[in-house]
Design a protein around this motif. Sequence first.
Motif, mmCIF file in Angstrom:
data_model
loop_
_atom_site.group_PDB
_atom_site.id
_atom_site.type_symbol
_atom_site.label_atom_id
_atom_site.label_comp_id
_atom_site.label_asym_id
_atom_site.label_seq_id
_atom_site.Cartn_x
_atom_site.Cartn_y
_atom_site.Cartn_z
ATOM 1 N N ILE A 86 0.832 -1.205 0.000
ATOM 2 C CA ILE A 86 0.000 0.000 0.000
ATOM 3 C C ILE A 86 0.870 1.261 0.000
ATOM 4 C CG2 ILE A 86 -1.664 1.341 1.363
ATOM 5 C CD1 ILE A 86 -2.883 -1.269 2.274
ATOM 6 N N LEU A 142 0.832 3.907 -3.178
ATOM 7 C CA LEU A 142 0.281 5.253 -2.972
ATOM 8 C C LEU A 142 1.351 6.346 -2.916
ATOM 9 C CD1 LEU A 142 -2.534 4.518 -0.354
ATOM 10 C CD2 LEU A 142 -2.780 4.939 -2.799
ATOM 11 N N PRO A 152 3.346 7.664 -6.648
ATOM 12 C CA PRO A 152 2.731 8.744 -7.431
ATOM 13 C C PRO A 152 2.753 10.092 -6.714
ATOM 14 C CG PRO A 152 1.299 6.831 -7.354
ATOM 15 C CD PRO A 152 2.408 6.564 -6.406
ATOM 16 N N VAL A 153 2.540 10.081 -5.398
ATOM 17 C CA VAL A 153 2.551 11.363 -4.682
ATOM 18 C C VAL A 153 3.920 12.019 -4.812
ATOM 19 C CG1 VAL A 153 2.379 12.478 -2.425
ATOM 20 C CG2 VAL A 153 0.770 10.684 -3.034
#
Lengths: 309, 299
Positions: free
Chosen positions: B107, B111, B114-115
Amino acid sequence: MPHHTPVAKRHGDRKAAVGDVGRPPVAWAVPGILFFAVFAIVPLAIAVYLSFCTWDGLDSPTLTGLDNWTRLFNDSEFGQAAWLSLVLTTVSWVFQTPVALLLGVWAAGRQRGRAFLSAIFFIPLLLSTTAIAMLFHALLDPNFGVIRTIGPWLGIDPDVMGSSTGALLVVAFVGGWQFMPFHTLIYQGGARQIPEVLYQAASIDGAGMVRQFFHITLPQLRHTATTSSVLMIVGSLTYFDTVLIMTKGGPGTDTTILPYLMYRTGFQTYDLGYAAAIATALVVVATGVSLLMVRLSGFGSMRSTREGM
Amino acid sequence: MSTDTRPAVPQHRTTPATPRRGRPARRRGPRGNPVAGFGSLIWLLVVLVPLYTLVSASLMRQDEALNGDPLAIPTDPTFENYGTVLDSGFLTLIGNTAIVAVATVAIVLVLSVPVAYVAVRTRSRLSSLAFRTFLLGVAIPAQAVIVPLYLMIGEMGLYDTLWAIILPTAAFAMPVAVLVLSGTMRDVSEEMYEAMALDGASPVRMLWQLAVPLSRAGISTVAIFSALQAWNGFLFPLILTQSEEQRVLTLGLFNFMSQFGVNIPAVLAAIVLSVIPIFAVYLVARRALINGLMGVGGK
């Protein structure tokens, strides 16, 4: 390179034009931000809300206004816990900083065996706080532990966990034992970045090792020290596992620091609204300290530190 | 929570060691500081004595440990304690913890990459706001949100499932992940992106074929840290799970403590067993781990 395909200029973008070809849409960051918000930011807001409620964990929370907060400020247990947290934080800092500084500076050198020793020093950081707290619980058991043998030799009462000051010092020591490698690494990184020229110049001027340490190494490490100190402070403000496992807040309430008081209030007496107030107070302090960190150590300017890479 | 002095904010350089290798060997600097050298030997004892006792006493029979000198080498080493621990459901604990660790890492990476990529590659106000939020997020203590999380996880119907541990653990690992990843991704040169842009590459391709491969160091650091955090986490499992089936290692250890009571060698054996997997990872990934931590104090 302004002669490439012109591309729609994004708002607020100074360089725009070609620079924008193949840039990712900001939407890519949305899932990550949302996820973080749901499990970290939103709960923070709810904690503040709950601090104005009573809630027993079963029924719905009911708003009771400032009740928890007036109670907090008149609660001698809270006062004591806040004081103990402060003492623990101070003791931890006073204990960890000089040791981490010395070890870090030493590890930044290139003497023989350094890498090997550093590898050993690192081990405590790998263990969970749970494991460490249990290990020291066993070591300090007056009937079993090494404390029986080593204690008298070092002038420590084998029943150190039975005395209030002793128990608090032990908690500080165990935290230090665990996190020392982390702070050592910070200082090691800092010491490696001190320009060699400074030492060369000092040697030419005839400055000895000790003077070099106090006049070059220490001043040059001041930003490093800020970073490390702030992390140390936030860290020791939130010690929890160690206390739960080693002392259960005792003897009496003499190691009931804020996080443990919060846990006891919330999850043993199920006074969750009041626990939320304690947690909010805790986060105010921790955020205050970390804002200080952003200001003092310049993390806020991280984005512009690209040169020199 | 055990991980609360989060391995915070590794700065823009994740590999500070590289340019320094070729330093002249005659380096004077802080090297020969005798005080520090002496201090480090003392600290070696402080680190080693507890670790030695951990291993040696875990090999003792209970009476030997209780009556003899705990610092002595076990006269008649036995693995009996390890057997006792393994027989009391230890493998379930390892299994659960492994699931939590793997899911957390997955996870966090899915996540955070990309941030971090958006934070580095776009100049919009939103992306800088996001970056700042994560920067501050480093300092949110898990204790501060545990009461609301208890409420939320209950409402979501996730109480007493492994998800109750995985989701918050992943969220709390994200700030450091984003900072580390954006640090390494910032080092990918603009020219390479421009070259790919000229070839008409899409943002997805740039991420996948340029940014990700060149940030492998940061990605592995992040993976190891998140795994470590999941493996060693205590507060979330303590509050958000209950039943034996969902028990993870740290909580299991905590229970062993009351279950085995005075059988301290068995407790120590359980600790040793809980550490072995971490040790294996450490031996393989030492460099990534340490590089991730170093440079935090840089200017």
